[in-house]
Design a protein around this motif. Structure first.
Motif, short mmCIF file in Angstrom:
data_model
loop_
_atom_site.label_atom_id
_atom_site.label_comp_id
_atom_site.label_asym_id
_atom_site.label_seq_id
_atom_site.Cartn_x
_atom_site.Cartn_y
_atom_site.Cartn_z
N UNK A 155 23.88 20.67 26.03
CA UNK A 155 24.79 19.53 26.09
C UNK A 155 26.04 19.91 26.85
N UNK A 156 26.56 18.99 27.64
CA UNK A 156 27.81 19.22 28.35
C UNK A 156 28.95 19.34 27.35
N UNK A 157 29.86 20.28 27.59
CA UNK A 157 30.93 20.60 26.64
C UNK A 157 31.84 19.40 26.35
N UNK A 158 32.17 18.61 27.35
CA UNK A 158 33.12 17.51 27.15
C UNK A 158 32.45 16.15 27.11
N UNK A 159 31.19 16.13 26.76
CA UNK A 159 30.43 14.88 26.76
C UNK A 159 30.88 13.97 25.62
N UNK A 160 30.71 12.65 25.80
CA UNK A 160 31.10 11.71 24.76
C UNK A 160 30.07 11.60 23.63
N UNK A 161 28.99 12.34 23.73
CA UNK A 161 27.95 12.33 22.71
C UNK A 161 27.96 13.68 21.99
N UNK A 162 27.23 13.78 20.90
CA UNK A 162 27.21 15.02 20.13
C UNK A 162 25.77 15.44 19.86
N UNK A 163 25.60 16.56 19.24
CA UNK A 163 24.27 17.03 18.86
C UNK A 163 23.60 16.02 17.95
N UNK A 164 24.35 15.42 17.05
CA UNK A 164 23.78 14.40 16.16
C UNK A 164 23.23 13.23 16.93
#
Length: 164
Positions: A155-164
């Motif tokens: 996952x991109x570090x500053x992405x608006x989404x999370x692992x969840x």
């Protein structure tokens, strides 16, 4: 000044820069920039060789060739150290498959013409998106990701989404 997708030409011109450096993805903006009196340098650092060439070019354009060479030498050393560290992984016939989620969307990924693709390969992985033909971030479906069934998802570090 904007993003790779959109550049604020008026703001850029208002700063009266000596040099404007833009990615090749924005090359259609060059005529408008030149009409505004801007000197434009186009770069396309989408693999290790192109990144090296870009660093040399920027070193020349900014009268800092020695600094550029130190950066190239440092990245070459880091790359060699990485190859040594990952020697057993890199020698394997079957590489772990990797999916890289984009900054703006989890279902946006880097195909083979992106620098991120070369980083996955350099780390000993196989980019599941290697067959895509887009020259920028490619949009995929949930079903496509499931079909690829990657061993690892990054996952991109500053992405608006999370692992969840």
């Amino acid at each position: 000044m904007g993003t790779v997708k959109e550049l604020d030409l008026e703001l850029c011109a208002s700063l009266e820069p000596d040099l404007v450096i833009i990615p090749a993805k924005l090359k259609e903006k060059i005529p408008a920039m030149e009409e505004l009196g801007l000197t434009v340098l186009v770069v396309d650092p989408e693999n290790r060789q192109l990144m090296k060439e870009m660093t040399e070019l920027l070193g020349t354009a900014t009268y800092s060739r020695e600094t550029a060479q130190r950066l190239i030498d440092a990245t070459d050393k880091l790359s060699a150290d990485l190859r040594t560290t990952l020697a057993t992984v890199l020698e394997k016939e079957e590489k772990p498959t990797v999916y890289l989620g984009g900054n703006s969307s989890f279902f946006s990924t880097a195909g083979p013409s992106m620098y991120q693709h070369s980083l996955i390969e350099q780390a000993g992985g196989e980019n599941v998106a290697a067959s895509l033909s887009d020259s920028y971030w490619s949009k995929i479906s949930y079903e496509q990701l499931l079909a690829w069934d990657p061993d690892y998802i990054i996952l991109a570090a500053n992405a608006p989404y999370s692992v969840d």
